[in-house]
Scaffold this active site. Structure first.
Site, PDB file in Angstrom:
ATOM      1  N   ARG A  50      10.328  -3.118  -4.644  1.00  0.00           N
ATOM      2  CA  ARG A  50      11.479  -4.002  -4.854  1.00  0.00           C
ATOM      3  C   ARG A  50      11.199  -5.149  -5.821  1.00  0.00           C
ATOM      4  NH1 ARG A  50      11.899  -1.232  -0.581  1.00  0.00           N
ATOM      5  NH2 ARG A  50       9.692  -1.685  -0.448  1.00  0.00           N
ATOM      6  N   THR A  51      10.125  -5.879  -5.578  1.00  0.00           N
ATOM      7  CA  THR A  51       9.933  -7.115  -6.339  1.00  0.00           C
ATOM      8  C   THR A  51       9.730  -6.820  -7.815  1.00  0.00           C
ATOM      9  OG1 THR A  51       8.888  -7.995  -4.356  1.00  0.00           O
ATOM     10  CG2 THR A  51       8.636  -9.284  -6.368  1.00  0.00           C
ATOM     11  N   LYS A  80     -13.108  -4.510 -14.890  1.00  0.00           N
ATOM     12  CA  LYS A  80     -14.364  -4.760 -15.633  1.00  0.00           C
ATOM     13  C   LYS A  80     -14.963  -6.105 -15.263  1.00  0.00           C
ATOM     14  CE  LYS A  80     -11.992  -2.726 -19.563  1.00  0.00           C
ATOM     15  NZ  LYS A  80     -11.330  -3.157 -20.796  1.00  0.00           N
ATOM     16  N   ARG A 101       1.788 -10.736  -8.708  1.00  0.00           N
ATOM     17  CA  ARG A 101       1.501 -10.428  -7.289  1.00  0.00           C
ATOM     18  C   ARG A 101       0.006 -10.200  -7.159  1.00  0.00           C
ATOM     19  NH1 ARG A 101       4.666  -6.376  -3.335  1.00  0.00           N
ATOM     20  NH2 ARG A 101       6.034  -8.214  -3.391  1.00  0.00           N
ATOM     21  N   HIS A 129       5.843 -15.687  -0.515  1.00  0.00           N
ATOM     22  CA  HIS A 129       6.633 -14.806  -1.399  1.00  0.00           C
ATOM     23  C   HIS A 129       7.966 -15.533  -1.603  1.00  0.00           C
ATOM     24  CE1 HIS A 129       8.240 -11.386  -3.316  1.00  0.00           C
ATOM     25  NE2 HIS A 129       8.010 -10.438  -2.414  1.00  0.00           N
TER      26      HIS A 129
HETATM   27  N1   CP Z   1      10.114  -7.083  -0.156  1.00  0.00           N
HETATM   28  C1   CP Z   1       9.097  -6.795  -0.989  1.00  0.00           C
HETATM   29  O1   CP Z   1       8.313  -7.677  -1.392  1.00  0.00           O
HETATM   30  O2   CP Z   1       8.997  -5.478  -1.295  1.00  0.00           O
HETATM   31  P1   CP Z   1       7.957  -4.833  -2.312  1.00  0.00           P
HETATM   32  O3   CP Z   1       6.582  -4.971  -1.688  1.00  0.00           O
HETATM   33  O4   CP Z   1       8.377  -3.403  -2.478  1.00  0.00           O
HETATM   34  O5   CP Z   1       8.003  -5.602  -3.596  1.00  0.00           O
END
Ligand code: CP
Length: 302
Positions: A50-51, A80, A101, A129
């Site tokens: 999603r993100t 590396k 991320r 998040h």
């Molecule tokens: N909700 C969410 O962070 O989903 P993903 O891990 O798929 O990005």
């Protein structure tokens, strides 16, 4: 330059403005050239559906371009031995915004110390998040018509769920919020989150079963137990699958209550829940595109 690193950085005014802009975007008030000439780099050291896709979709819808590595842990020069700082210094020259991320808490803040373009924290290990929490709030606003006065049951893994942490911090901007954490004792919310809630007058309590909350909650926010955060398979196996939302639970909820889940859902609900109009988690994922469009226009200018 504005980075998006943690939920505590947002004021109520920021949120109100963001959600007004988000709704305009949802209603189609944008053109496909608003961010033309801008490049978004998505640098993902942990998996995502999603993100990453919603940020990339948001950028493409606004006319920008995307460069991406969905497995930076193996397919960037991290393998590396390159430091995150050096990677960020370099990618700052290739993009106008970096969506990061990482599997380690605090990595987005570290990245921001050397970045010369905005960093967006797209999840830092068990930390935060913030953009997920923004879309979670927008979902409540759209589906419940308001956020003040809401009772939210946060179920599953409050200890490791970065979306729960960020959502708790954002809720400090609203009035008369009640949170009930529903989890096993070993998965309770971190003390740092509870301290912040105390300091910001967010009433919270802890419960051991879904039955204690289903009839009173306005929002049931399910989360999976996060296998990747456990140090032993044994502890994970003994912690998983204890809170599975069923259609019977959902039917016992208030008529105007909703079920949310940041997804992916794993051992968190029966598929029969999907058929209830209270299930809004796929709409929640859709709203993520508009919230992220609004964030990108704010960071990059239209
Ligand atoms: N909700 C969410 O962070 O989903 P993903 O891990 O798929 O990005």
């Amino acid at each position: 330059m504005n980075h998006i690193l943690e939920a505590q950085q947002f004021s109520r005014k920021d949120l109100d403005d963001l959600f007004v802009r988000t709704q305009e975007l949802e209603e189609g008030d944008y053109t496909g050239n608003m961010l033309r000439g801008n490049i978004l780099a998505s640098l993902f050291y942990e998996p995502s559906t999603r993100t990453r896709f919603s940020f990339e979709s948001a950028m493409l819808r606004l006319g920008g371009n995307v460069i991406s590595t969905e497995n930076a842990k193996e397919f960037s020069s991290a393998i590396k031995g390159e430091s995150i700082e050096d990677s960020i210094r370099v990618v700052s020259h290739y993009a106008d915004v970096i969506v990061l991320r990482h599997y380690e808490e605090g990595m987005a803040k570290r990245a921001a110390t050397v970045a010369t373009v905005p960093i967006i924290n797209a999840g830092d290990g068990p930390g935060q998040h913030p953009t997920q929490a923004l879309l979670d709030l927008y979902t409540i606003l759209r589906e419940k018509k308001g956020i003040d006065g809401t009772h939210i049951a946060m179920v599953g893994d409050p200890k490791h769920s970065r979306t729960i942490h960020s959502l708790c911090y954002l809720l400090a901007n609203y009035k008369d919020i009640r949170v009930t954490f529903v989890s096993l004792p070993n998965l309770q919310a971190p003390e740092s989150v509870k301290k912040y809630m105390n300091e910001h007058d967010i009433a919270f309590s802890e419960a051991g079963s879904l039955d204690e909350v289903v009839s009173d909650a306005d929002v049931i926010y399910m989360t999976r137990v996060q296998k990747e955060r456990f140090s032993s398979d044994k502890e994970y196996e003994s912690s998983r699958g204890k809170y599975i939302l069923t259609r019977e639970h959902v039917d016992a909820m208030k008529n105007d209550a909703i079920v949310m889940d940041p997804l992916p859902r794993v051992d968190s609900m029966d598929f029969a829940v999907d058929e209830s109009p209270k299930a809004v988690y796929f709409k929640q994922a859709k709203y993520g595109v508009y919230v992220r469009m609004a964030l990108l226009t704010k960071l990059l200018g239209e």
